[in-house]
Design an enzyme around this catalytic site. Structure first.
Site, mmCIF file in Angstrom:
data_model
loop_
_atom_site.group_PDB
_atom_site.id
_atom_site.type_symbol
_atom_site.label_atom_id
_atom_site.label_comp_id
_atom_site.label_asym_id
_atom_site.label_seq_id
_atom_site.Cartn_x
_atom_site.Cartn_y
_atom_site.Cartn_z
ATOM 1 N N LYS A 271 -46.718 -59.654 82.424
ATOM 2 C CA LYS A 271 -45.628 -59.179 81.577
ATOM 3 C C LYS A 271 -45.858 -59.647 80.140
ATOM 4 O O LYS A 271 -46.737 -60.462 79.863
ATOM 5 C CB LYS A 271 -44.291 -59.699 82.094
ATOM 6 C CG LYS A 271 -44.174 -61.222 82.121
ATOM 7 C CD LYS A 271 -42.837 -61.668 82.700
ATOM 8 C CE LYS A 271 -42.753 -63.185 82.731
ATOM 9 N NZ LYS A 271 -41.436 -63.665 83.188
ATOM 10 N N ARG B 30 -30.004 -67.423 86.812
ATOM 11 C CA ARG B 30 -30.250 -66.281 85.923
ATOM 12 C C ARG B 30 -29.740 -64.992 86.567
ATOM 13 O O ARG B 30 -28.713 -64.462 86.182
ATOM 14 C CB ARG B 30 -31.745 -66.211 85.593
ATOM 15 C CG ARG B 30 -32.103 -65.248 84.484
ATOM 16 C CD ARG B 30 -33.498 -65.510 83.935
ATOM 17 N NE ARG B 30 -34.539 -65.464 84.966
ATOM 18 C CZ ARG B 30 -35.815 -65.759 84.729
ATOM 19 N NH1 ARG B 30 -36.205 -66.116 83.506
ATOM 20 N NH2 ARG B 30 -36.717 -65.690 85.688
ATOM 21 N N TYR C 254 -44.020 -72.504 49.272
ATOM 22 C CA TYR C 254 -42.591 -72.348 49.010
ATOM 23 C C TYR C 254 -41.826 -73.657 49.164
ATOM 24 O O TYR C 254 -42.113 -74.478 50.022
ATOM 25 C CB TYR C 254 -41.985 -71.329 49.986
ATOM 26 C CG TYR C 254 -42.441 -69.908 49.781
ATOM 27 C CD1 TYR C 254 -42.050 -69.178 48.667
ATOM 28 C CD2 TYR C 254 -43.249 -69.285 50.724
ATOM 29 C CE1 TYR C 254 -42.462 -67.865 48.481
ATOM 30 C CE2 TYR C 254 -43.664 -67.971 50.563
ATOM 31 C CZ TYR C 254 -43.265 -67.265 49.435
ATOM 32 O OH TYR C 254 -43.678 -65.966 49.273
ATOM 33 N N MET D 188 -45.652 -65.890 55.165
ATOM 34 C CA MET D 188 -45.666 -64.753 56.072
ATOM 35 C C MET D 188 -47.089 -64.338 56.448
ATOM 36 O O MET D 188 -47.371 -64.040 57.613
ATOM 37 C CB MET D 188 -44.929 -63.561 55.450
ATOM 38 C CG MET D 188 -44.836 -62.357 56.385
ATOM 39 S SD MET D 188 -43.976 -60.954 55.654
ATOM 40 C CE MET D 188 -42.275 -61.561 55.656
#
Length: 359
Positions: free
Chosen positions: A33, A127, A254, A302
């Site tokens: 998956k 779950r 940054y 990014m």
């Protein structure tokens, strides 16, 4: 390529061989998956089929259909809940899905969908699935069903890597519940609960399938899996795009979170959080470069990040050099620990814009 994920199929095969020391190959249910944990569902599926793996687990209908396009014969089990309208659409594809509550049974019976299903039992994961006190009612409903054909029953460990007592409790519950169901509902032939770490610790248990996920991809440490050794299938690399020796003290990236010193050699690497390098690694992560672990400095951007080049490499470092983020020299679990997460999330988080290179 500015960055890429190298997928080592030979290591994947070595991991299968290691699993065969624990369980029979025909019992392996490969969990592929989430794009095979970021490795590429199509390529991983084809590679595993090539060496005789016949059982696969996914999370969604779309993933199941993708596997069915690759091979018409392998067994596919959808581990996640599916929407009712998809139930009839996968009937002719021989894809199994799970039933988790009475509403789903009622829907199938009302619509007259003649289908083989697996029953999901909640033994403590909390779950999805039938709770222990619902089992008597479940058995009675199944006895009166015309269309729901329960062919298997399964559950899921919540803490097989960290809580042995709770895992044993879950297995005890599952053993009792599954035996009760199989005694009353004769169509139920299969049962399974073991996941990756469960297979390492409880492989003597008599289950029809063992769902192997993270150990299949080697996203573990040797200490976690002793005496078995699983190799990393994915390695993440990127290239240096810029190098500078600072003429004065200077902030890096940054937010001015890192002050580099005059004379430091700083390299910019062409990979960032949009590629899957977590921002959590800002000012505390590291990469492997020319035999050294080099610190990531400043905030991860990014598309890029900066690393500090050690003095002994300052003269030899050049644009185009390759750095490793995890793989042979840095275990992905180390990276996950720095990010206060797990290796699964790091692997699944490598974005689609990072090319996968298979070798």
């Amino acid at each position: 390529m500015r960055c890429w994920a190298e997928i080592n199929i030979d290591n994947l095969y070595e991991n299968i061989k290691e699993l065969e020391k624990i369980i029979l190959k025909e019992k392996i249910m490969a969990v592929i998956k989430a794009n095979a944990y970021g490795h590429g569902i199509t390529e991983i599926c084809k590679a595993l089929i090539k060496i005789g793996i016949k059982n696969f687990a996914v999370a969604t209908v779309e993933e199941a259909l993708k596997i069915r396009q690759i091979n018409s014969e392998v067994t596919i089990l959808i581990l996640g809940p599916i929407e009712n309208e998809y139930m009839s659409k996968i009937l002719d594809r021989n894809i199994y899905f799970m039933i988790t509550d009475f509403e789903e049974i009622e829907y199938i019976e009302k619509k007259g969908i003649n289908v083989d299903v697996f029953l999901k039992i909640d033994t403590g994961m909390g779950r999805v699935g039938f709770q222990e006190d619902e089992i008597p009612e479940l058995i009675e409903k199944l006895k009166n069903c015309k269309y729901v054909n329960a062919t298997g029953v399964f559950s899921h460990f919540s803490s097989s890597d960290s809580d042995e007592d709770y895992t044993k409790l879950q297995e005890k519950r599952f053993k009792e519940i599954s035996e009760n169901i199989m005694k009353e509902i004769k169509s139920v032939k299969y049962r399974h609960i073991l996941n990756s770490f469960g297979s390492l610790k409880y492989h003597d248990s008599e289950y029809d399938f063992v769902r192997t996920g993270i150990i299949l991809y080697g996203g573990v440490t040797e200490e976690e899996t002793l005496p078995y050794k699983f190799k990393p299938v994915m390695s993440l690399y990127a290239k240096i795009s810029h190098i500078k020796k600072l003429h004065k003290d200077s902030f890096i990236s940054y937010g001015n979170t890192y002050m580099a010193k005059k004379g430091d050699t700083v390299a910019t690497v062409s990979i960032g959080y949009a590629d899957g390098v977590r921002r959590d690694l800002s000012n505390k992560g590291y990469v492997y470069y020319k035999g050294h672990r080099c610190n990531i400095i400043g905030r991860v951007c990014m598309d890029q990040l900066m690393m500090l080049i050690p003095e002994e490499l300052a003269e030899s470092a050049k644009k185009g050099d390759v750095v490793e983020f995890f793989g042979k020299n840095i275990n992905i679990v180390e990276v996950a620990d720095l990010c206060n997460t797990i290796s699964y999330e790091i692997l699944c988080g490598i974005s689609s814009r990072v090319p996968r290179v298979y070798k």
